[in-house]
Motif scaffolding. Sequence first.
Motif, PDB file in Angstrom:
ATOM      1  N   VAL A 282       0.836  -1.199   0.000  1.00 31.98           N
ATOM      2  CA  VAL A 282       0.000   0.000   0.000  1.00 31.98           C
ATOM      3  C   VAL A 282       0.871   1.250   0.000  1.00 31.98           C
ATOM      4  O   VAL A 282       1.796   1.377   0.815  1.00 31.98           O
ATOM      5  N   LYS A 283       0.555   2.181  -0.924  1.00 28.86           N
ATOM      6  CA  LYS A 283       1.189   3.496  -0.948  1.00 28.86           C
ATOM      7  C   LYS A 283       0.194   4.535  -0.455  1.00 28.86           C
ATOM      8  O   LYS A 283      -0.963   4.542  -0.887  1.00 28.86           O
ATOM      9  N   ILE A 284       0.660   5.418   0.426  1.00 34.23           N
ATOM     10  CA  ILE A 284      -0.215   6.437   1.002  1.00 34.23           C
ATOM     11  C   ILE A 284      -0.189   7.657   0.102  1.00 34.23           C
ATOM     12  O   ILE A 284       0.546   8.624   0.333  1.00 34.23           O
ATOM     13  N   GLU A 285      -0.974   7.611  -0.944  1.00 34.53           N
ATOM     14  CA  GLU A 285      -1.092   8.720  -1.883  1.00 34.53           C
ATOM     15  C   GLU A 285      -2.216   8.405  -2.845  1.00 34.53           C
ATOM     16  O   GLU A 285      -2.699   7.269  -2.919  1.00 34.53           O
ATOM     17  N   ALA A 286      -2.643   9.435  -3.585  1.00 30.18           N
ATOM     18  CA  ALA A 286      -3.701   9.229  -4.569  1.00 30.18           C
ATOM     19  C   ALA A 286      -3.203   8.337  -5.698  1.00 30.18           C
ATOM     20  O   ALA A 286      -2.036   8.390  -6.084  1.00 30.18           O
ATOM     21  N   ALA A 287      -4.087   7.505  -6.205  1.00 31.46           N
ATOM     22  CA  ALA A 287      -3.724   6.622  -7.320  1.00 31.46           C
ATOM     23  C   ALA A 287      -3.507   7.451  -8.579  1.00 31.46           C
ATOM     24  O   ALA A 287      -4.161   8.484  -8.780  1.00 31.46           O
ATOM     25  N   PRO A 288      -2.582   7.033  -9.432  1.00 30.55           N
ATOM     26  CA  PRO A 288      -2.342   7.790 -10.676  1.00 30.55           C
ATOM     27  C   PRO A 288      -3.556   7.747 -11.594  1.00 30.55           C
ATOM     28  O   PRO A 288      -4.341   6.794 -11.580  1.00 30.55           O
ATOM     29  N   GLU A 289      -3.689   8.802 -12.389  1.00 30.74           N
ATOM     30  CA  GLU A 289      -4.777   8.878 -13.356  1.00 30.74           C
ATOM     31  C   GLU A 289      -4.300   8.339 -14.705  1.00 30.74           C
ATOM     32  O   GLU A 289      -3.128   8.475 -15.071  1.00 30.74           O
ATOM     33  N   PHE A 290      -5.229   7.730 -15.418  1.00 31.28           N
ATOM     34  CA  PHE A 290      -4.934   7.203 -16.753  1.00 31.28           C
ATOM     35  C   PHE A 290      -5.976   7.758 -17.723  1.00 31.28           C
ATOM     36  O   PHE A 290      -6.966   7.081 -18.027  1.00 31.28           O
ATOM     37  N   PRO A 291      -5.777   8.984 -18.180  1.00 36.85           N
ATOM     38  CA  PRO A 291      -6.756   9.602 -19.082  1.00 36.85           C
ATOM     39  C   PRO A 291      -6.974   8.757 -20.330  1.00 36.85           C
ATOM     40  O   PRO A 291      -6.024   8.333 -20.984  1.00 36.85           O
ATOM     41  N   SER A 292      -8.233   8.525 -20.643  1.00 40.49           N
ATOM     42  CA  SER A 292      -8.582   7.702 -21.806  1.00 40.49           C
ATOM     43  C   SER A 292      -9.571   8.469 -22.673  1.00 40.49           C
ATOM     44  O   SER A 292     -10.622   8.909 -22.186  1.00 40.49           O
ATOM     45  N   GLU A 293      -9.245   8.616 -23.933  1.00 40.26           N
ATOM     46  CA  GLU A 293     -10.091   9.347 -24.886  1.00 40.26           C
ATOM     47  C   GLU A 293     -10.687   8.365 -25.886  1.00 40.26           C
ATOM     48  O   GLU A 293      -9.971   7.574 -26.506  1.00 40.26           O
TER      49      GLU A 293
END
Length: 312
Positions: A282-293
């Motif tokens: 577990v990492k204490i931070e927001a999960a990365p975003e994966f922008p999808s178009e």
Amino acid sequence: MPTMRRAKHPRSVDDERTFLARLSLAGVIGFFVFLVAVAAALSVGVMALLTFLTSGGMLTDPMTLAVDSFYAILGGEISETFRQVPYSRAIEILLKFLSILLPSLLLGAVVYKMTRPRRRMTIFRQTINLDPDTESLEGTFYIATRLSVYDLQINTYARYYKTHLDDGAPNPYPLKTVQLSQRTIPQPFSFVPTRVAVPARVARSVEDYDALVESTALANGEAPSLLFLVENDRVSRVHVDGESIDPRQGDTCRLSIIVSGVVPEAQFQLIETEGFDLRRDVKIEAAPEFPSEFRPDRKTYVTTNWDAFGEL
């Protein structure tokens, strides 16, 4: 004095299929070669025993006979040296039978391994994120097949072990599994990251953690089912199902994500699982975003920021 009877349960009914399912294709071929070698060695052993019983002598060249036996099982011809051994005709018939049986078993095993999915059809990030701001535990995966998947079910479970329950008392059940969340996606897109979010609360101090554990809302199930104590940006305790999981006491807790769906084009059911240690992974931070178009002309999504997904 009563006699001891062997218990009939528990029993396993599919050891052969389990063994084959867990074996790689190279392992199947290696196991076939091993069986042929064992059968050849046993045939030489039988010939040695028959030679001793009939004439009291020993085999003159057992290594050559073993090679002949191995070759015969693979469909080769028996040598004249082999035929000079007592009762070699009966052994030759047995080897010919094995030359039909073993390759047939190998072919069936290879077909089974080749027609079932040989690789995972869902690929997960190797870590999960605990976001204190959104109060959620988040994992990410994508479907790694171009086949259409329908009715995708995502179920999450917490599987924990409590040492204090493992004291020999009747029915202690020190290892338990509880369901955390469930989600259905009717027709997901392949190769598009899908987020798995589980409600969770974060306490930054032991005092806050204890207060949340003892709160009425948590006890009545109104608060998130997962509670984490985070110290120095690391998870030190987890509260789930009314139990406080403390790794320092030997307790463990894992998050299990089970993904299932239907693949009509290939006529099979997709069922795969991924597990994470709720302390180490577990990492204490927001999960990365994966922008999808979405690209309407190609009827597909184009996703960016794949570098944040991590290595395979």
